[in-house]
Design a protein around this motif. Structure first.
Motif, PDB file in Angstrom:
ATOM      1  N   ALA A   3       0.846  -1.194   0.000  1.00 22.76           N
ATOM      2  CA  ALA A   3       0.000   0.000   0.000  1.00 22.76           C
ATOM      3  C   ALA A   3       0.880   1.240   0.000  1.00 22.76           C
ATOM      4  CB  ALA A   3      -0.897   0.003   1.234  1.00 22.76           C
ATOM      5  N   SER A   4       0.312   2.337  -0.450  1.00 22.63           N
ATOM      6  CA  SER A   4       1.075   3.582  -0.514  1.00 22.63           C
ATOM      7  C   SER A   4       1.351   4.156   0.871  1.00 22.63           C
ATOM      8  CB  SER A   4       0.349   4.613  -1.371  1.00 22.63           C
ATOM      9  OG  SER A   4      -0.963   4.813  -0.878  1.00 22.63           O
ATOM     10  N   ASP A   5       0.471   3.879   1.839  1.00 22.99           N
ATOM     11  CA  ASP A   5       0.714   4.330   3.205  1.00 22.99           C
ATOM     12  C   ASP A   5      -0.162   3.570   4.200  1.00 22.99           C
ATOM     13  OD1 ASP A   5      -1.855   5.615   3.323  1.00 22.99           O
ATOM     14  OD2 ASP A   5      -0.981   7.412   2.448  1.00 22.99           O
ATOM     15  N   GLU A   6       0.120   3.745   5.469  1.00 18.48           N
ATOM     16  CA  GLU A   6      -0.592   3.045   6.544  1.00 18.48           C
ATOM     17  C   GLU A   6      -2.064   3.437   6.602  1.00 18.48           C
ATOM     18  OE1 GLU A   6      -0.530   3.054  11.379  1.00 18.48           O
ATOM     19  OE2 GLU A   6       1.381   3.357  10.342  1.00 18.48           O
ATOM     20  N   ALA A   7      -2.364   4.679   6.289  1.00 15.80           N
ATOM     21  CA  ALA A   7      -3.738   5.176   6.392  1.00 15.80           C
ATOM     22  C   ALA A   7      -4.700   4.390   5.504  1.00 15.80           C
ATOM     23  CB  ALA A   7      -3.788   6.662   6.057  1.00 15.80           C
ATOM     24  N   ILE A   8      -4.286   4.048   4.314  1.00 12.52           N
ATOM     25  CA  ILE A   8      -5.170   3.311   3.400  1.00 12.52           C
ATOM     26  C   ILE A   8      -5.451   1.910   3.940  1.00 12.52           C
ATOM     27  CG2 ILE A   8      -3.396   2.390   1.832  1.00 12.52           C
ATOM     28  CD1 ILE A   8      -6.758   3.744   0.697  1.00 12.52           C
ATOM     29  N   ILE A   9      -4.481   1.298   4.579  1.00 10.28           N
ATOM     30  CA  ILE A   9      -4.696  -0.025   5.185  1.00 10.28           C
ATOM     31  C   ILE A   9      -5.715   0.094   6.313  1.00 10.28           C
ATOM     32  CG2 ILE A   9      -3.622  -1.863   6.539  1.00 10.28           C
ATOM     33  CD1 ILE A   9      -1.072  -1.344   4.883  1.00 10.28           C
ATOM     34  N   ARG A  10      -5.540   1.077   7.170  1.00  6.24           N
ATOM     35  CA  ARG A  10      -6.474   1.265   8.281  1.00  6.24           C
ATOM     36  C   ARG A  10      -7.879   1.598   7.793  1.00  6.24           C
ATOM     37  NH1 ARG A  10      -4.315   1.134  13.186  1.00  6.24           N
ATOM     38  NH2 ARG A  10      -2.058   1.253  13.390  1.00  6.24           N
ATOM     39  N   GLN A  11      -7.985   2.405   6.742  1.00  9.91           N
ATOM     40  CA  GLN A  11      -9.284   2.763   6.184  1.00  9.91           C
ATOM     41  C   GLN A  11     -10.005   1.532   5.633  1.00  9.91           C
ATOM     42  OE1 GLN A  11      -9.079   5.200   2.678  1.00  9.91           O
ATOM     43  NE2 GLN A  11     -11.208   5.810   2.822  1.00  9.91           N
ATOM     44  N   ILE A  31      -4.216  -3.520  14.776  1.00 10.69           N
ATOM     45  CA  ILE A  31      -3.511  -3.266  16.021  1.00 10.69           C
ATOM     46  C   ILE A  31      -2.158  -2.620  15.726  1.00 10.69           C
ATOM     47  CG2 ILE A  31      -2.596  -4.304  18.139  1.00 10.69           C
ATOM     48  CD1 ILE A  31      -5.701  -4.516  17.727  1.00 10.69           C
ATOM     49  N   THR A  32      -1.434  -3.184  14.761  1.00 14.88           N
ATOM     50  CA  THR A  32      -0.114  -2.681  14.397  1.00 14.88           C
ATOM     51  C   THR A  32       0.020  -2.683  12.876  1.00 14.88           C
ATOM     52  OG1 THR A  32       0.834  -3.625  16.392  1.00 14.88           O
ATOM     53  CG2 THR A  32       2.367  -3.047  14.663  1.00 14.88           C
ATOM     54  N   ALA A  33       0.591  -1.630  12.343  1.00 10.72           N
ATOM     55  CA  ALA A  33       0.916  -1.571  10.913  1.00 10.72           C
ATOM     56  C   ALA A  33       2.387  -1.181  10.818  1.00 10.72           C
ATOM     57  CB  ALA A  33       0.039  -0.563  10.188  1.00 10.72           C
ATOM     58  N   SER A  34       3.157  -1.942  10.062  1.00 11.48           N
ATOM     59  CA  SER A  34       4.593  -1.708   9.962  1.00 11.48           C
ATOM     60  C   SER A  34       5.033  -1.655   8.510  1.00 11.48           C
ATOM     61  CB  SER A  34       5.361  -2.833  10.661  1.00 11.48           C
ATOM     62  OG  SER A  34       4.982  -2.931  12.002  1.00 11.48           O
ATOM     63  N   ALA A  35       5.964  -0.777   8.216  1.00  9.54           N
ATOM     64  CA  ALA A  35       6.563  -0.712   6.884  1.00  9.54           C
ATOM     65  C   ALA A  35       7.638  -1.781   6.784  1.00  9.54           C
ATOM     66  CB  ALA A  35       7.161   0.659   6.645  1.00  9.54           C
ATOM     67  N   LYS A  36       7.803  -2.315   5.600  1.00  6.53           N
ATOM     68  CA  LYS A  36       8.764  -3.384   5.373  1.00  6.53           C
ATOM     69  C   LYS A  36       9.542  -3.109   4.097  1.00  6.53           C
ATOM     70  CE  LYS A  36       8.680  -8.414   4.866  1.00  6.53           C
ATOM     71  NZ  LYS A  36       9.331  -8.488   3.596  1.00  6.53           N
ATOM     72  N   SER A  37      10.773  -3.512   4.051  1.00  4.57           N
ATOM     73  CA  SER A  37      11.604  -3.337   2.868  1.00  4.57           C
ATOM     74  C   SER A  37      11.118  -4.243   1.737  1.00  4.57           C
ATOM     75  CB  SER A  37      13.051  -3.688   3.207  1.00  4.57           C
ATOM     76  OG  SER A  37      13.813  -3.772   2.036  1.00  4.57           O
ATOM     77  N   ASN A  38      11.347  -3.806   0.510  1.00  3.69           N
ATOM     78  CA  ASN A  38      11.004  -4.619  -0.669  1.00  3.69           C
ATOM     79  C   ASN A  38      12.114  -5.591  -1.043  1.00  3.69           C
ATOM     80  OD1 ASN A  38       8.532  -3.371  -1.092  1.00  3.69           O
ATOM     81  ND2 ASN A  38       9.464  -1.735  -2.274  1.00  3.69           N
ATOM     82  N   ARG A  39      13.236  -5.538  -0.384  1.00  2.00           N
ATOM     83  CA  ARG A  39      14.417  -6.287  -0.809  1.00  2.00           C
ATOM     84  C   ARG A  39      14.229  -7.798  -0.855  1.00  2.00           C
ATOM     85  NH1 ARG A  39      19.163  -2.709  -0.284  1.00  2.00           N
ATOM     86  NH2 ARG A  39      18.309  -0.800   0.535  1.00  2.00           N
TER      87      ARG A  39
END
Length: 56
Positions: A19-27, A37-45
């Motif tokens: 997703a482009s950002d955490e807000a869209i996931i929460r929405q 409960i938790t949203a975390s960014a992760k590397s694409n590697r």
């Protein structure tokens, strides 16, 4: 937003999305009645298609 995979562990679920950002996931989760409960960014590697570029 793109769903990748989900894991169930006892009474919890962990879902992986691109997703482009955490807000869209929460929405989207809120519209479906699912708590985030938790949203975390992760590397694409570790993605098989990663070649140094950013993906949305």
């Amino acid at each position: 937003m793109q769903w990748i995979q989900s894991h169930e562990t006892g009474d919890k679920a962990c879902c992986v999305y691109i997703a482009s950002d955490e807000a869209i996931i929460r929405q989207q989760a809120g519209q479906g009645g699912f708590p985030v409960i938790t949203a975390s960014a992760k590397s694409n590697r570790d993605r098989p298609d990663y070649r140094g570029q950013l993906t949305e």
